[in-house]
Design a protein around this motif. Structure first.
Motif, PDB file in Angstrom:
ATOM      1  N   ILE A  10      35.122  38.474   2.694  1.00 45.17           N
ATOM      2  CA  ILE A  10      34.456  38.864   1.450  1.00 45.17           C
ATOM      3  C   ILE A  10      35.320  38.508   0.245  1.00 45.17           C
ATOM      4  CG2 ILE A  10      33.725  40.864   0.079  1.00 45.17           C
ATOM      5  CD1 ILE A  10      32.736  42.118   2.687  1.00 45.17           C
ATOM      6  N   ALA A  11      36.624  38.775   0.333  1.00 48.26           N
ATOM      7  CA  ALA A  11      37.527  38.445  -0.781  1.00 48.26           C
ATOM      8  C   ALA A  11      37.544  36.948  -1.043  1.00 48.26           C
ATOM      9  CB  ALA A  11      38.934  38.943  -0.477  1.00 48.26           C
ATOM     10  N   ARG A  12      37.489  36.138   0.016  1.00 47.11           N
ATOM     11  CA  ARG A  12      37.556  34.684  -0.140  1.00 47.11           C
ATOM     12  C   ARG A  12      36.272  34.115  -0.724  1.00 47.11           C
ATOM     13  NH1 ARG A  12      37.184  30.289   3.791  1.00 47.11           N
ATOM     14  NH2 ARG A  12      37.269  31.709   5.558  1.00 47.11           N
ATOM     15  N   LEU A  13      35.136  34.692  -0.377  1.00 44.79           N
ATOM     16  CA  LEU A  13      33.854  34.120  -0.793  1.00 44.79           C
ATOM     17  C   LEU A  13      33.292  34.734  -2.067  1.00 44.79           C
ATOM     18  CD1 LEU A  13      32.059  33.868   2.688  1.00 44.79           C
ATOM     19  CD2 LEU A  13      33.409  32.131   1.501  1.00 44.79           C
ATOM     20  N   ALA A  14      33.747  35.932  -2.436  1.00 44.90           N
ATOM     21  CA  ALA A  14      33.155  36.628  -3.584  1.00 44.90           C
ATOM     22  C   ALA A  14      33.589  35.999  -4.907  1.00 44.90           C
ATOM     23  CB  ALA A  14      33.554  38.104  -3.563  1.00 44.90           C
ATOM     24  N   PRO A  15      32.641  35.734  -5.834  1.00 44.18           N
ATOM     25  CA  PRO A  15      33.004  35.256  -7.173  1.00 44.18           C
ATOM     26  C   PRO A  15      33.799  36.320  -7.927  1.00 44.18           C
ATOM     27  CG  PRO A  15      30.661  34.911  -6.725  1.00 44.18           C
ATOM     28  CD  PRO A  15      31.181  35.797  -5.646  1.00 44.18           C
ATOM     29  N   ASP A  16      34.691  35.877  -8.787  1.00 40.64           N
ATOM     30  CA  ASP A  16      35.557  36.811  -9.508  1.00 40.64           C
ATOM     31  C   ASP A  16      34.763  37.840 -10.307  1.00 40.64           C
ATOM     32  OD1 ASP A  16      37.650  35.383  -8.501  1.00 40.64           O
ATOM     33  OD2 ASP A  16      38.045  34.246 -10.335  1.00 40.64           O
ATOM     34  N   GLU A  17      33.691  37.388 -10.958  1.00 46.02           N
ATOM     35  CA  GLU A  17      32.978  38.258 -11.883  1.00 46.02           C
ATOM     36  C   GLU A  17      32.092  39.299 -11.199  1.00 46.02           C
ATOM     37  OE1 GLU A  17      30.462  34.644 -11.070  1.00 46.02           O
ATOM     38  OE2 GLU A  17      32.575  35.061 -11.555  1.00 46.02           O
ATOM     39  N   SER A  18      31.856  39.175  -9.889  1.00 51.14           N
ATOM     40  CA  SER A  18      30.973  40.124  -9.208  1.00 51.14           C
ATOM     41  C   SER A  18      31.615  40.721  -7.966  1.00 51.14           C
ATOM     42  CB  SER A  18      29.656  39.431  -8.821  1.00 51.14           C
ATOM     43  OG  SER A  18      29.902  38.316  -7.984  1.00 51.14           O
ATOM     44  N   ARG A  19      32.938  40.701  -7.931  1.00 49.83           N
ATOM     45  CA  ARG A  19      33.647  41.185  -6.747  1.00 49.83           C
ATOM     46  C   ARG A  19      33.420  42.677  -6.507  1.00 49.83           C
ATOM     47  NH1 ARG A  19      38.639  38.750  -7.618  1.00 49.83           N
ATOM     48  NH2 ARG A  19      37.846  36.921  -6.532  1.00 49.83           N
ATOM     49  N   GLY A  20      33.358  43.455  -7.574  1.00 50.54           N
ATOM     50  CA  GLY A  20      33.110  44.890  -7.422  1.00 50.54           C
ATOM     51  C   GLY A  20      31.731  45.172  -6.876  1.00 50.54           C
ATOM     52  N   ARG A  21      30.723  44.460  -7.356  1.00 52.57           N
ATOM     53  CA  ARG A  21      29.358  44.672  -6.880  1.00 52.57           C
ATOM     54  C   ARG A  21      29.211  44.281  -5.410  1.00 52.57           C
ATOM     55  NH1 ARG A  21      26.224  41.641 -11.635  1.00 52.57           N
ATOM     56  NH2 ARG A  21      28.284  40.701 -11.818  1.00 52.57           N
ATOM     57  N   ILE A  22      29.866  43.197  -5.010  1.00 53.99           N
ATOM     58  CA  ILE A  22      29.793  42.776  -3.614  1.00 53.99           C
ATOM     59  C   ILE A  22      30.511  43.793  -2.722  1.00 53.99           C
ATOM     60  CG2 ILE A  22      30.557  41.015  -1.978  1.00 53.99           C
ATOM     61  CD1 ILE A  22      30.018  38.951  -4.172  1.00 53.99           C
ATOM     62  N   SER A  23      31.639  44.300  -3.176  1.00 56.03           N
ATOM     63  CA  SER A  23      32.325  45.358  -2.425  1.00 56.03           C
ATOM     64  C   SER A  23      31.440  46.587  -2.303  1.00 56.03           C
ATOM     65  CB  SER A  23      33.647  45.714  -3.108  1.00 56.03           C
ATOM     66  OG  SER A  23      34.534  44.610  -3.132  1.00 56.03           O
ATOM     67  N   GLY A  24      30.703  46.896  -3.381  1.00 51.81           N
ATOM     68  CA  GLY A  24      29.785  48.025  -3.350  1.00 51.81           C
ATOM     69  C   GLY A  24      28.639  47.809  -2.376  1.00 51.81           C
ATOM     70  N   LEU A  25      28.118  46.578  -2.303  1.00 49.55           N
ATOM     71  CA  LEU A  25      27.043  46.265  -1.356  1.00 49.55           C
ATOM     72  C   LEU A  25      27.525  46.426   0.087  1.00 49.55           C
ATOM     73  CD1 LEU A  25      25.367  43.108  -2.958  1.00 49.55           C
ATOM     74  CD2 LEU A  25      24.319  45.357  -2.617  1.00 49.55           C
ATOM     75  N   TYR A  26      28.737  45.966   0.337  1.00 46.08           N
ATOM     76  CA  TYR A  26      29.283  46.092   1.693  1.00 46.08           C
ATOM     77  C   TYR A  26      29.468  47.566   2.051  1.00 46.08           C
ATOM     78  CZ  TYR A  26      32.137  44.955   5.776  1.00 46.08           C
ATOM     79  OH  TYR A  26      32.628  44.846   7.053  1.00 46.08           O
ATOM     80  N   ALA A  27      29.993  48.330   1.100  1.00 45.12           N
ATOM     81  CA  ALA A  27      30.134  49.771   1.334  1.00 45.12           C
ATOM     82  C   ALA A  27      28.771  50.428   1.499  1.00 45.12           C
ATOM     83  CB  ALA A  27      30.889  50.417   0.171  1.00 45.12           C
ATOM     84  N   GLY A  28      27.768  49.936   0.762  1.00 51.38           N
ATOM     85  CA  GLY A  28      26.430  50.477   0.878  1.00 51.38           C
ATOM     86  C   GLY A  28      25.816  50.247   2.242  1.00 51.38           C
ATOM     87  N   SER A  29      26.129  49.123   2.874  1.00 50.10           N
ATOM     88  CA  SER A  29      25.638  48.858   4.222  1.00 50.10           C
ATOM     89  C   SER A  29      26.207  49.874   5.205  1.00 50.10           C
ATOM     90  CB  SER A  29      26.022  47.439   4.660  1.00 50.10           C
ATOM     91  OG  SER A  29      25.428  46.481   3.829  1.00 50.10           O
ATOM     92  N   PHE A  30      27.503  50.172   5.050  1.00 50.68           N
ATOM     93  CA  PHE A  30      28.101  51.210   5.884  1.00 50.68           C
ATOM     94  C   PHE A  30      27.468  52.564   5.586  1.00 50.68           C
ATOM     95  CE2 PHE A  30      31.536  48.265   6.912  1.00 50.68           C
ATOM     96  CZ  PHE A  30      31.819  48.639   8.208  1.00 50.68           C
ATOM     97  N   LEU A  31      27.154  52.786   4.320  1.00 51.77           N
ATOM     98  CA  LEU A  31      26.542  54.051   3.931  1.00 51.77           C
ATOM     99  C   LEU A  31      25.211  54.271   4.637  1.00 51.77           C
ATOM    100  CD1 LEU A  31      25.976  56.497   2.014  1.00 51.77           C
ATOM    101  CD2 LEU A  31      24.901  54.832   0.510  1.00 51.77           C
ATOM    102  N   LEU A  32      24.347  53.263   4.610  1.00 53.02           N
ATOM    103  CA  LEU A  32      23.038  53.402   5.244  1.00 53.02           C
ATOM    104  C   LEU A  32      23.182  53.731   6.730  1.00 53.02           C
ATOM    105  CD1 LEU A  32      21.076  50.449   3.602  1.00 53.02           C
ATOM    106  CD2 LEU A  32      20.882  52.895   3.096  1.00 53.02           C
ATOM    107  N   GLY A  33      24.134  53.080   7.374  1.00 49.30           N
ATOM    108  CA  GLY A  33      24.378  53.384   8.777  1.00 49.30           C
ATOM    109  C   GLY A  33      24.917  54.789   8.980  1.00 49.30           C
ATOM    110  N   ASN A  34      25.806  55.213   8.085  1.00 46.46           N
ATOM    111  CA  ASN A  34      26.369  56.560   8.192  1.00 46.46           C
ATOM    112  C   ASN A  34      25.332  57.643   7.924  1.00 46.46           C
ATOM    113  OD1 ASN A  34      29.040  56.021   8.942  1.00 46.46           O
ATOM    114  ND2 ASN A  34      29.610  55.508   6.849  1.00 46.46           N
ATOM    115  N   VAL A  35      24.311  57.313   7.110  1.00 45.05           N
ATOM    116  CA  VAL A  35      23.229  58.266   6.869  1.00 45.05           C
ATOM    117  C   VAL A  35      22.348  58.398   8.103  1.00 45.05           C
ATOM    118  CG1 VAL A  35      21.116  58.681   5.562  1.00 45.05           C
ATOM    119  CG2 VAL A  35      23.189  57.975   4.367  1.00 45.05           C
ATOM    120  N   ALA A  36      21.982  57.243   8.642  1.00 44.96           N
ATOM    121  CA  ALA A  36      21.064  57.246   9.783  1.00 44.96           C
ATOM    122  C   ALA A  36      21.743  57.724  11.066  1.00 44.96           C
ATOM    123  CB  ALA A  36      20.495  55.843   9.982  1.00 44.96           C
ATOM    124  N   GLY A  37      23.058  57.455  11.208  1.00 48.43           N
ATOM    125  CA  GLY A  37      23.758  57.804  12.434  1.00 48.43           C
ATOM    126  C   GLY A  37      23.729  59.280  12.782  1.00 48.43           C
TER     127      GLY A  37
END
Length: 398
Positions: free
Chosen positions: A110-137
């Motif tokens: 993720i660090a290698r592929l993420a554009p500089d200007e949207s790195r926080g949003r991409i990190s948030g999306l990745y965390a959000g994917s874990f979140l959805l799983g943690n909610v449903a689990g």
């Protein structure tokens, strides 16, 4: 594809997390021994992290990711058939080796592929994917509760095998591109590797090591081990499992509310303010949990803790990715950061479990909250004008 795989992994983790300490207790051990089951996973992650970081730098992120997920799958399936506490301890320890492999490789990719200007949003999306799983689990775990505590491990192990297959198929083109980049005859530049020593030149990276330790102690160690045991002690055997599962769910709800804006916030205002805000909220909520022992207080503290973690997580991960920079392999630098997080995950449950057995849960939560102040102080020392590292610069120029 990484987001889909993250959801599958988190779904299974959320399924077993509320029952894991109680599963250990079923083998006639105390609270301290039960928390060791959580700590051993983090301990093996810790000791194997340098090797995993080196493997990511040498073999590339996709291969190490898939191998790591499969190792955790084997470990989880073994947990379903263990017959005593020692076997459970060994099985969970094995999973830690695989976990650090896919965690570091995913963050590095993720660090290698993420554009500089949207790195926080991409990190948030990745965390959000874990979140959805943690909610449903935990919700799925509640439904499966009548089937016993072994079935969730079978389901999680199967889910991990599916996740490995998804990523392996999806990243085939990425593996080809990386191979061409590493091959001198391809005419393409080799992928630069950022070491932990180089990353340490950045004050943001140094602060992230401290806040990662605090984050691991509170958001992983205490949340996954002490909170379920605390629910069992306060609300009894009959309701403790349901309350523990509910606390995991509302933690995820609070986390999700924060993730709706925290990624964009950290791209807009920088990393320092979100990290300080998120860590402060997490510290206060964990400290209050040992004081407000009613069901309502327990649930409120859980959701507020999740909110704080949701603000902190993307900013902290993005700050480390800033140091690595787009287009570079940061496996080694990310391994050091992951080691600090895992160290907190190890020490937190062990120390808190001992204090809970010998004195009280209230003191265990209070001491844990005070550890979170380490991360706050570290980030207060980071300059306000800290910025991301452009691809053409090295971390030493930060």
């Amino acid at each position: 594809m990484l987001l889909i795989a993250a959801f599958i992994i988190a779904l299974g983790f959320g399924l077993i997390a509320p029952i894991l300490p109680q599963y250990a207790v079923s083998f006639d051990v105390g609270a301290a021994a039960a928390t060791v089951i959580v700590s051993i996973f983090a301990f093996t992650r810790l000791i194997f992290a340098p090797v995993a970081g080196a493997l990511v730098g040498k073999l590339g992120e996709p291969r190490i990711y898939v191998t790591g997920v499969l190792l955790v799958a084997v470990s989880t399936l073994l947990c379903a058939v263990v017959q005593d506490y020692t076997q459970l301890l060994i099985a969970r320890g094995l999973g830690g080796f695989g976990s650090t492999m896919f965690t570091i490789s995913a963050m590095a990719l993720i660090a290698r592929l993420a554009p500089d200007e949207s790195r926080g949003r991409i990190s948030g999306l990745y965390a959000g994917s874990f979140l959805l799983g943690n909610v449903a689990g935990p919700v799925l775990g509640t439904v499966l509760a009548p089937l016993g505590m072994r079935v969730p491990f079978v389901i999680y192990g199967t889910a991990l095998i599916i996740a490995a297959g998804v990523v392996y198929a999806a990243l085939g083109r990425r593996r080809k591109l990386d191979h061409d980049a590493e091959n001198p005859d391809s005419g393409k530049p080799a992928i630069e590797v950022v070491t932990a020593k180089e990353a340490l030149a950045s004050p943001a990276y140094r602060a992230a090591l401290f806040s990662g330790f605090s984050y691991g102690w509170l958001a992983f160690g205490i949340r996954n081990s002490m909170i379920p045991l605390f629910a069992l002690a306060v609300f009894g055997q009959g309701h403790g499992t349901a309350v523990a599962g509910s606390s995991m769910t509302v933690f995820a709800v609070g986390n999700g509310c924060a993730l709706l804006f925290s990624g964009k916030l950290t791209d807009r205002v920088g990393r320092k303010i979100p990290v300080l805000l998120g860590m402060s909220v997490l510290v206060l909520s964990i400290g209050a949990m040992g004081v407000f022992t009613s069901l309502a207080g327990f649930i409120i503290c859980s959701i507020v803790a999740g909110f704080g973690a949701g603000i902190l997580g993307p900013a902290q991960q993005a700050s480390v990715a800033d140091v690595i920079g787009s287009g570079r392999n940061g496996g080694k630098a990310l391994a050091a950061f992951q080691m600090c997080t895992d160290l907190g995950s190890i020490i937190g449950p062990l120390l808190a479990g001992v204090m809970a057995d010998m004195i009280s849960y209230e003191l265990a939560f209070a001491i844990s909250a005070s550890v979170g102040l380490v991360g706050v102080v570290a980030w207060l020392l980071v300059p306000k004008n800290i910025r991301a590292v452009p691809v053409t610069e090295s971390p030493k120029q930060l």
